[in-house]
Design an enzyme around this catalytic site. Structure first.
Site, PDB file in Angstrom:
ATOM      1  CE  LYS A 200      -3.882  -1.721   2.829  1.00 14.52           C
ATOM      2  NZ  LYS A 200      -4.978  -1.578   1.869  1.00 14.52           N
TER       3      LYS A 200
ATOM      4  NE  ARG B  17     -10.951 -10.183  -1.019  1.00 12.64           N
ATOM      5  CZ  ARG B  17     -11.410  -9.380  -1.977  1.00 12.64           C
ATOM      6  NH1 ARG B  17     -11.893  -9.875  -3.110  1.00 12.64           N
ATOM      7  NH2 ARG B  17     -11.411  -8.075  -1.813  1.00 12.64           N
TER       8      ARG B  17
HETATM    9  N1  BES Z   1      -7.796  -3.489   4.844  1.00 13.00           N
HETATM   10  C1  BES Z   1      -8.044  -3.197   3.490  1.00 13.00           C
HETATM   11  C2  BES Z   1      -9.367  -2.461   3.246  1.00 13.00           C
HETATM   12  C3  BES Z   1      -9.480  -1.074   3.811  1.00 13.00           C
HETATM   13  C4  BES Z   1      -9.171   0.026   3.023  1.00 13.00           C
HETATM   14  C5  BES Z   1      -9.968  -0.868   5.077  1.00 13.00           C
HETATM   15  C6  BES Z   1      -9.312   1.307   3.539  1.00 13.00           C
HETATM   16  C7  BES Z   1     -10.104   0.411   5.595  1.00 13.00           C
HETATM   17  C8  BES Z   1      -9.781   1.499   4.806  1.00 13.00           C
HETATM   18  C9  BES Z   1      -8.098  -4.491   2.659  1.00 13.00           C
HETATM   19  O1  BES Z   1      -7.301  -5.519   3.115  1.00 13.00           O
HETATM   20  C10 BES Z   1      -7.671  -4.156   1.278  1.00 13.00           C
HETATM   21  O2  BES Z   1      -6.572  -3.684   1.122  1.00 13.00           O
HETATM   22  N2  BES Z   1      -8.525  -4.394   0.313  1.00 13.00           N
HETATM   23  C11 BES Z   1      -8.221  -4.112  -1.041  1.00 13.00           C
HETATM   24  C12 BES Z   1      -8.863  -5.179  -1.886  1.00 13.00           C
HETATM   25  C13 BES Z   1      -8.477  -5.116  -3.328  1.00 13.00           C
HETATM   26  C14 BES Z   1      -7.006  -5.434  -3.510  1.00 13.00           C
HETATM   27  C15 BES Z   1      -9.328  -6.104  -4.083  1.00 13.00           C
HETATM   28  C16 BES Z   1      -8.800  -2.742  -1.382  1.00 13.00           C
HETATM   29  O3  BES Z   1      -9.888  -2.414  -0.936  1.00 13.00           O
HETATM   30  O4  BES Z   1      -8.121  -1.995  -2.093  1.00 13.00           O
HETATM   31 ZN    ZN Z   2      -5.348  -5.441   2.386  1.00 14.44          ZN
END
Ligand code: BES
Ligand code: ZN
Ligand code: ZN
Length: 466
Positions: A244, A319
């Site tokens: 990230k 997930r």
């Molecule tokens: N923990 C994050 C989701 C999240 C984002 C929570 C912002 C709170 C605030 C999750 O693990 C994630 O990174 N999800 C990805 C999924 C994607 C790669 C399909 C996302 O939402 O970008």
């Molecule tokens: Zn994530």
């Protein structure tokens, strides 16, 4: 803490919640005070306060909109001097309790990491309430608020303290205090059980994963099969190799165990309240890091139930660990499985931080009851479609599933991925929006909010087995 009393002590700071009769009873005889009250009652103002010497007198007109009352409680906390060590609320109806709830939830502080924590701490420890309230209602409210405080603190704790093992320890302490069972599976046990999703996400970490199992079983539960609550316990989400960026993304990711805090907090509150619902809680926990052995985009992972998953983004780690936990839930033949997770950034695209996203294949009654509870406590839930069409987006060409579903409907496709593992009625709550506030947000706080607990406590208190 909220405590029922019969008297207002001399020199007390007082909150008067005025009912339909618009009369402040027990008003002390002080120069100008009764005129102030008369003027307030005659005015259009919904609340006001007078400071007389060192004493505060707050006045709030009752309103059927309980959220307005909670916000009035928040305003009182902000107006009251930090060093004021007492406050007595006078009122008789649900509206007055909502003001009390707003004050109590606003009185939370996370000061552990300040050198001068003591100077910053609010002196108010107990909110006294004088009114015709059922002591059980007050103690339930206290327990729920205590659970919310706990969850906020867990979310606010950085990963340097709150590792997966520490989170499990914190939950064990709750179990001891409130009288529910807690069993913590360690890395070796997780490996023996072949929880492939949890193991994969943990591979880049030097800290071991944990899988925490809670059970709260009252003597005469109203349900013959348990309700299973599953919470995402990613104690820190760097994204893994699909790293990230830092600002407003990775820098917030200590909050990625908000689902775990919600579900453990709910069971804590339910046990303290002596709820009559049999509950199981499951918390898969790990951090997600790009360590040397980290799982990679392109990997294929075999999950606990044998499902294979093509990993196309290591940041879709929630997930992976929840799939294992939901599959593990099936052994209880549950009446209902509910998970809470900070699962997708897309949930913020849907409803911002104003609502969590709700979806599932459980009955319309269950979904409607959750929406209703969310409204009642002002942790609103936006019900999303959950049509099987969306399953197509998580099908892989080389495995049973892939862990990303493309640009569209990301919150729903994540839910569909999880639904694959549930053999019993299933509900998914994506709390990514409301779980954490970057700026202070009224009584919900700054940082961890503990969202979901008040909703689920409300839902369980009205729960009727199918
Ligand atoms: N923990 C994050 C989701 C999240 C984002 C929570 C912002 C709170 C605030 C999750 O693990 C994630 O990174 N999800 C990805 C999924 C994607 C790669 C399909 C996302 O939402 O970008
Ligand atoms: Zn994530
Ligand atoms: Zn995450």
């Amino acid at each position: 803490m909220i405590q029922l009393v019969n008297e207002i002590q001399a020199q007390a700071n007082v909150v008067y919640v005025l009912g339909a009769e618009q009369k402040a009873t027990d008003l002390p005889k002080m120069e100008g005070l009764s005129t102030f009250v008369e003027e307030f009652i005659a005015s259009k103002k919904e609340s006001d306060f007078a400071k007389m010497g060192s004493r505060y007198f707050f006045f709030v007109k009752e309103n059927a909109d309980l959220e307005k009352m909670r916000l009035a409680g928040y305003a009182i906390r902000t107006q009251l001097d930090a060093k004021a060590d007492n406050l007595t609320l006078v009122g008789n109806h649900a509206a007055a309790l909502a003001v009390a709830e707003g004050i109590a939830l606003s009185n939370y502080q996370f000061l552990k990491y300040f050198k001068e924590a003591e100077e910053k701490a609010f002196a108010l420890k107990t909110l006294l309430v004088k009114g015709a309230f059922d002591p059980k209602v007050i103690s339930d409210l206290n327990n729920t608020i205590k659970a919310v405080y706990w969850a906020r603190t867990m979310v606010n704790e950085p990963v340097s303290f709150l590792t997966a093992e520490q989170l499990a320890k914190e939950i064990q302490a709750l179990g001891k205090e409130a009288g529910f069972e807690v069993k913590v599976l360690d890395k070796a046990q997780i490996e023996t059980l072949k929880m492939g999703g949890l193991i994969a996400v943990n591979k880049g970490s030097i800290d071991p994963p944990t899988f925490t199992i809670m059970e709260y079983k009252p003597e005469n539960p109203i349900n013959s099969k348990p309700v299973v609550l599953v919470g995402k316990g990613v104690v820190y989400d760097t994204g893994g190799l699909s790293l990230k960026p830092t600002p407003s993304s990775m820098d917030l990711m200590k909050s990625d165990m908000g689902g775990a805090a919600c579900m453990a907090g709910t069971i804590y509150a339910a046990a303290l309240n002596k709820s009559d619902v049999h509950l199981i809680g499951l918390i898969p926990a790990t951090d997600n890091r790009p360590g040397q052995n980290a799982y990679t985009p392109g990997d294929v992972v075999t999950m606990y139930d044998g499902t294979t998953v093509e990993v196309l983004n290591t940041d879709a780690e929630g997930r992976m660990i929840l799939g294992d936990a939901i599959a593990y839930a099936n052994q209880y033949e549950p009446e209902l499985i509910i998970d809470a997770a900070t699962l997708t950034g897309a949930a913020l695209m849907v409803a911002g931080d104003r609502a969590s996203c709700l979806m599932g294949n459980a009955s319309d009654d269950v979904l409607a009851a959750l929406v209703k509870s969310g409204f009642a406590v002002h942790e609103r839930l936006a019900l999303l479609p959950f049509w099987d069409d969306y399953k197509e987006q998580v099908k892989s060409s080389i495995a049973d599933l892939k862990n990303i579903g493309g640009r569209n409907a990301g919150t729903i496709t994540a839910g569909k991925f999880l639904e694959h593992f549930a053999k019993y009625p299933y509900v998914h709550i994506d709390i990514a929006g409301p779980a954490f506030t970057e700026a202070p947000q009224n009584y919900k706080g700054h940082g961890g909010t503990g969202t979901g607990i008040r909703t689920l406590v409300h839902f369980l208190s009205a729960y009727k087995p199918a």
